[in-house]
Design a protein around this motif. Structure first.
Motif, PDB file in Angstrom:
ATOM      1  N   UNK A 631      -7.435  -0.632 -11.343  1.00  0.00           N
ATOM      2  CA  UNK A 631      -6.831   0.620 -10.886  1.00  0.00           C
ATOM      3  C   UNK A 631      -7.909   1.705 -10.866  1.00  0.00           C
ATOM      4  N   UNK A 632      -8.275   2.153  -9.659  1.00  0.00           N
ATOM      5  CA  UNK A 632      -9.268   3.222  -9.543  1.00  0.00           C
ATOM      6  C   UNK A 632      -8.688   4.535 -10.052  1.00  0.00           C
ATOM      7  N   UNK A 633      -7.426   4.798  -9.658  1.00  0.00           N
ATOM      8  CA  UNK A 633      -6.701   5.990 -10.088  1.00  0.00           C
ATOM      9  C   UNK A 633      -5.267   5.570 -10.360  1.00  0.00           C
ATOM     10  N   UNK A 634      -4.399   6.549 -10.594  1.00  0.00           N
ATOM     11  CA  UNK A 634      -2.982   6.245 -10.775  1.00  0.00           C
ATOM     12  C   UNK A 634      -2.350   5.721  -9.489  1.00  0.00           C
ATOM     13  N   UNK A 635      -3.028   5.880  -8.375  1.00  0.00           N
ATOM     14  CA  UNK A 635      -2.446   5.512  -7.080  1.00  0.00           C
ATOM     15  C   UNK A 635      -3.145   4.328  -6.407  1.00  0.00           C
ATOM     16  N   UNK A 636      -4.465   4.227  -6.534  1.00  0.00           N
ATOM     17  CA  UNK A 636      -5.217   3.194  -5.829  1.00  0.00           C
ATOM     18  C   UNK A 636      -5.462   1.987  -6.742  1.00  0.00           C
ATOM     19  N   UNK A 637      -5.318   0.790  -6.189  1.00  0.00           N
ATOM     20  CA  UNK A 637      -5.603  -0.427  -6.951  1.00  0.00           C
ATOM     21  C   UNK A 637      -6.147  -1.496  -6.003  1.00  0.00           C
ATOM     22  N   UNK A 669      -4.034  -1.537  -2.425  1.00  0.00           N
ATOM     23  CA  UNK A 669      -2.901  -0.710  -2.075  1.00  0.00           C
ATOM     24  C   UNK A 669      -2.977   0.688  -2.638  1.00  0.00           C
ATOM     25  N   UNK A 670      -2.071   1.505  -2.128  1.00  0.00           N
ATOM     26  CA  UNK A 670      -1.907   2.885  -2.571  1.00  0.00           C
ATOM     27  C   UNK A 670      -0.419   3.090  -2.808  1.00  0.00           C
ATOM     28  N   UNK A 671      -0.057   3.682  -3.963  1.00  0.00           N
ATOM     29  CA  UNK A 671       1.343   3.863  -4.276  1.00  0.00           C
ATOM     30  C   UNK A 671       1.577   5.161  -5.022  1.00  0.00           C
ATOM     31  N   UNK A 672       2.719   5.751  -4.740  1.00  0.00           N
ATOM     32  CA  UNK A 672       3.197   6.929  -5.452  1.00  0.00           C
ATOM     33  C   UNK A 672       4.627   6.641  -5.895  1.00  0.00           C
ATOM     34  N   UNK A 673       5.279   7.631  -6.477  1.00  0.00           N
ATOM     35  CA  UNK A 673       6.662   7.449  -6.906  1.00  0.00           C
ATOM     36  C   UNK A 673       7.602   7.263  -5.714  1.00  0.00           C
ATOM     37  N   UNK A 674       7.173   7.738  -4.533  1.00  0.00           N
ATOM     38  CA  UNK A 674       8.054   7.745  -3.371  1.00  0.00           C
ATOM     39  C   UNK A 674       7.737   6.661  -2.346  1.00  0.00           C
ATOM     40  N   UNK A 675       6.478   6.240  -2.251  1.00  0.00           N
ATOM     41  CA  UNK A 675       6.154   5.227  -1.247  1.00  0.00           C
ATOM     42  C   UNK A 675       4.892   4.474  -1.633  1.00  0.00           C
ATOM     43  N   UNK A 678       0.275  -1.560   1.138  1.00  0.00           N
ATOM     44  CA  UNK A 678      -0.694  -2.539   0.643  1.00  0.00           C
ATOM     45  C   UNK A 678      -1.108  -3.481   1.760  1.00  0.00           C
ATOM     46  N   UNK A 679      -2.312  -4.001   1.640  1.00  0.00           N
ATOM     47  CA  UNK A 679      -2.850  -5.013   2.550  1.00  0.00           C
ATOM     48  C   UNK A 679      -3.262  -6.200   1.691  1.00  0.00           C
ATOM     49  N   UNK A 680      -2.894  -7.400   2.103  1.00  0.00           N
ATOM     50  CA  UNK A 680      -3.269  -8.569   1.307  1.00  0.00           C
ATOM     51  C   UNK A 680      -3.652  -9.730   2.202  1.00  0.00           C
ATOM     52  N   UNK A 681      -4.499 -10.591   1.659  1.00  0.00           N
ATOM     53  CA  UNK A 681      -4.921 -11.817   2.333  1.00  0.00           C
ATOM     54  C   UNK A 681      -4.713 -12.969   1.358  1.00  0.00           C
TER      55      UNK A 681
END
Length: 724
Positions: A631-637, A669-675, A678-681
């Motif tokens: 987790x780079x931040x609370x939103x990015x992983x 991916x990027x995530x918040x409380x509302x949305x 993500x991209x995956x392979x």
């Protein structure tokens, strides 16, 4: 084996030391004490004297575990095999193998509803998955000789709102689209609910380039479920569960077999039978008209009432499944020789009442009654030469009834403050009844199978014990040993009854299966609950083993794949080790390794061939998994995972073998409380490998090739979800 176990423990501790070196960063992260529900008493994972893998909501999401078949990539010594993209799922644990023609030795429970023969169960809005290794027959009866999988969806908790999501996947020039979501609502002050939905439309990942009905393979998959909770008062609640699944797959049969050697297949059949067509990596050339329709629905009720002396439970469920699948191509080419189909209807009733001790009691215990009823009807059918779905001719109807009645109990008795003894016992009465109408099944070049009128029934009863000792050190580390029995009742073979008196006498019925499993293990928390590890070693001995036999003629052509006998015997030994938690406050790890040495002690495969000493087929020698989430931040992983699957025999003779496979995945991916987005392979290197049992050509016999279902190719996906 035990030397290897010690090496694995050392490896676990070494990996844990990495967390210690980053201690300043990891102080803010710790693992919650996980509660395991599969033993019908509230125990933490540390207290359970059993090897258990628990998949949390977070791990299920991050590891892209979308259906039942994905579980094996994160659970060591668990192997999930399939016979087609929309066909049944066979689950093996610790060398205790399941295949499409032997009853599943791993049962799946979804919100308390038993699925003894699971298909492609979709995992939407799942709270927790528990994989319990080893026989669990004392608490669950038959069909759990290898273990059990408990799937619990999120329960309503009074919250309101919901989520809606969209997933897109691309593979081999084809694609699928999926919409999913859930709605939380309070219907009144006592009644809360969750409604989950999922619909997928798209192409199959194996394309049929020679379809006689111009359907190359399409899947429409609808999954709906709901949970309602009515809270009468603080002591009494009623949970109601509803599940509906429907699959419509034009151009697909539930069993799909691709050639393992593409070049050899094209050289042999491209000009002679396939009109110049050559198949690619994820293609087949079958002329047979194919169509699969499956509808399944289930209802469950679970009443729970607290008393001073304990908790009373009543759990009941009804499940109905209706499958029609046409188009197994017996010659596996574009020529119109012969094809097969299946119509299957299943009805299941399950009722269990049990009384548990209160959570704060020193001696923990459970006692209960269970009744399970299954009614099945089946019709096989064939198509000789060209034609459409409506041209399949059915064989006589086969009817099967099963009733299992049991009383069971288990007690956890503290011998000291830290040493617990567990003893369980189940008395099971199993009744089996079969009926078959007279008639014939025309297989074209393979001949005409006669079906005589049959009506038989039998009963069997058995005692199923369990014994464990566990020692817990300061609520941080435990060691245990467990001995338990596994059981499967005997049954009848129907499809061979008309193949001659000798075969009918030899294979008309088969006896019950019994095995003993022995396990030692340790598990615990390390570095202030930053990491959780578990390691276990096992030995399993089955002197009466139900196994599939494949009859062939002198040219090697398959005459039947539905024969089961109980003359075989196996032994399986090995170990598994797992590690999960936080290496730093930003980096988490999931690591697993499993080793299994499963061999036949006896296996009279034909009248002249015994496969004693062969490895049990469909069981990899080892499997391993490494998953890292940063987790780079609370939103990015970002997540990376790698699965290794050891060399695996794909048939009983061991003549078809899957080489070692490495399967990698990446997601960000990027995530918040509302949305979230993500991209995956998945399957980054686009490995082409068999996902189930391999056969020679059903019509032509030994053509120098083997045919097997395939695992999915490289999948590139985009997922978007919004919370409201």
């Amino acid at each position: 084996m035990f030397k290897t176990a010690l090496i694995l423990v050392s490896t676990t501790i070494s990996l844990s030391s990495l967390a210690q070196s980053s201690d300043l960063e990891s102080q803010e992260q710790s693992i919650e004490k996980i509660v395991v529900n599969g033993f019908k008493l509230k125990q933490t994972i540390l207290e359970t004297p059993n090897s258990v893998t628990v998949l949390s909501r977070e791990l299920i999401k991050r590891a892209n575990i979308e259906d039942l078949r994905d579980i094996s990539k994160v659970a060591p010594n668990v192997s999930v095999n399939q016979i087609g993209q929309v066909g049944p799922t066979s689950i093996s644990i610790r060398g205790i193998q399941s295949n499409p023609f032997v009853v599943n030795r791993v049962a799946v429970y979804v919100d308390g509803i038993p699925f003894r023969d699971p298909g492609t169960i979709q995992l939407n809005n799942i709270e927790q998955i528990e994989i319990l290794r080893g026989p669990q027959s004392t608490l669950y009866g038959a069909n759990v000789n290898a273990g059990i999988i408990i799937i619990n969806s999120q329960a309503p908790d009074g919250e309101e709102g919901g989520q809606i999501g969209l997933k897109l996947k691309a593979f081999e020039g084809r694609s699928t689209e999926e919409v999913n979501g859930n709605i939380y609502a309070n219907l009144n002050t006592n009644l809360s609910s969750i409604f989950n939905f999922q619909y997928e439309h798209g192409d199959s990942y194996v394309k049929n380039i020679a379809s006689s009905i111009d359907e190359q393979g399409e899947i429409n998959d609808l999954a709906l479920s709901t949970r309602l909770r009515y809270q009468f008062n603080d002591d009494t609640q009623l949970n109601m569960i509803g599940i509906y699944n429907e699959i419509d797959a034009p151009g697909l049969y539930e069993q799909e077999f691709a050639p393992l050697d593409i070049d050899a297949y094209n050289a042999l059949y491209a000009e002679s039978f396939n009109a110049g067509l050559t198949v690619g990596d994820f293609e087949i050339a079958n002329d047979a008209p194919k169509q699969t329709n499956s509808k399944e629905w289930a209802l469950g009720l679970a009443l729970e009432k607290d008393y001073d002396a304990g908790v009373f439970h009543v759990v009941s469920s009804y499940r109905n499944r209706d499958d029609e699948s046409y188009g197994t191509d017996l010659d596996l080419t574009a020529a119109a020789f012969s094809a097969g189909g299946t119509q299957l209807k299943d009805t299941f009733w399950n009722l269990e009442t049990r009384f548990n001790s209160a959570d704060d009691e020193v001696v923990q215990w459970v006692i209960g009654l269970n009744y399970l009823y299954q009614k099945r009807t089946r019709k096989l059918s064939t198509l000789i030469g060209p034609g459409n779905i409506d041209d399949f001719s059915p064989a006589p109807e086969q009817r099967f009834d099963a009733k299992d009645t049991a009383i069971f109990g288990q007690v956890i008795y503290p011998l000291t403050d830290q040493l617990n003894m567990t003893f369980g016992l189940r008395h099971e009465l199993a009744s089996r009844e079969i009926e078959q109408d007279a008639g014939e099944l025309d297989l074209g070049a393979l001949g005409v199978f006669g079906f005589p009128e049959v009506a038989q029934s039998e009963q069997d009863k058995t005692l199923i014990p369990k014994f464990s000792l566990s020692y817990v050190f300061d609520n941080e580390l435990s060691v245990y040993t467990t001995m338990t029995k596994g059981y499967l009742p005997g049954n009848y073979n129907l499809v061979v009854a008309g193949n001659g008196a000798d075969i009918a006498n030899e294979f008309g019925s088969y006896d019950k299966e019994q095995l003993w499993s022995y396990e030692i293990g340790s598990k615990g928390y390390l570095f202030q609950n930053k990491l959780f590890f578990s390691v276990a070693a096992f030995y399993i001995d089955a002197n009466t083993w139900q196994e599939n036999r494949i009859l062939t003629d002198a040219e090697g052509r398959v005459l039947s794949t539905n024969l089961i006998s109980s003359d075989a015997a196996i032994k399986s030994q090995g170990l598994e080790a797992e590690l999960s938690g936080y290496l730093t406050k930003k980096l988490s790890i999931n690591l697993g390794f499993g080793y299994t040495d499963a061999q036949y002690k006896d296996y009279p495969f034909t009248s002249t061939q015994n496969l004693k000493g062969n490895s049990v087929y469909l069981i990899p020698k080892f499997d391993a998994y490494l998953g890292l989430i940063y987790r780079f931040t609370d939103h990015w992983y970002v997540q990376a995972d790698l699965q290794a699957i050891g060399k695996t025999p794909l048939n009983p003779e061991g003549t078809a073998v899957r080489d070692m496979q490495y399967i990698g995945g990446l997601s960000a991916g990027y995530e918040t409380d509302k949305w979230s987005v993500s991209i995956n392979v998945e399957n980054i290197s686009n490995q082409r490998y068999a996902a189930g049992q391999a056969y020679q050509n059903f019509l032509f016999g030994d053509d120098g090739n083997f045919y097997a279902p395939l695992a999915s190719p490289r999948m590139i996906g985009l997922a978007v979800k919004m919370t409201f």
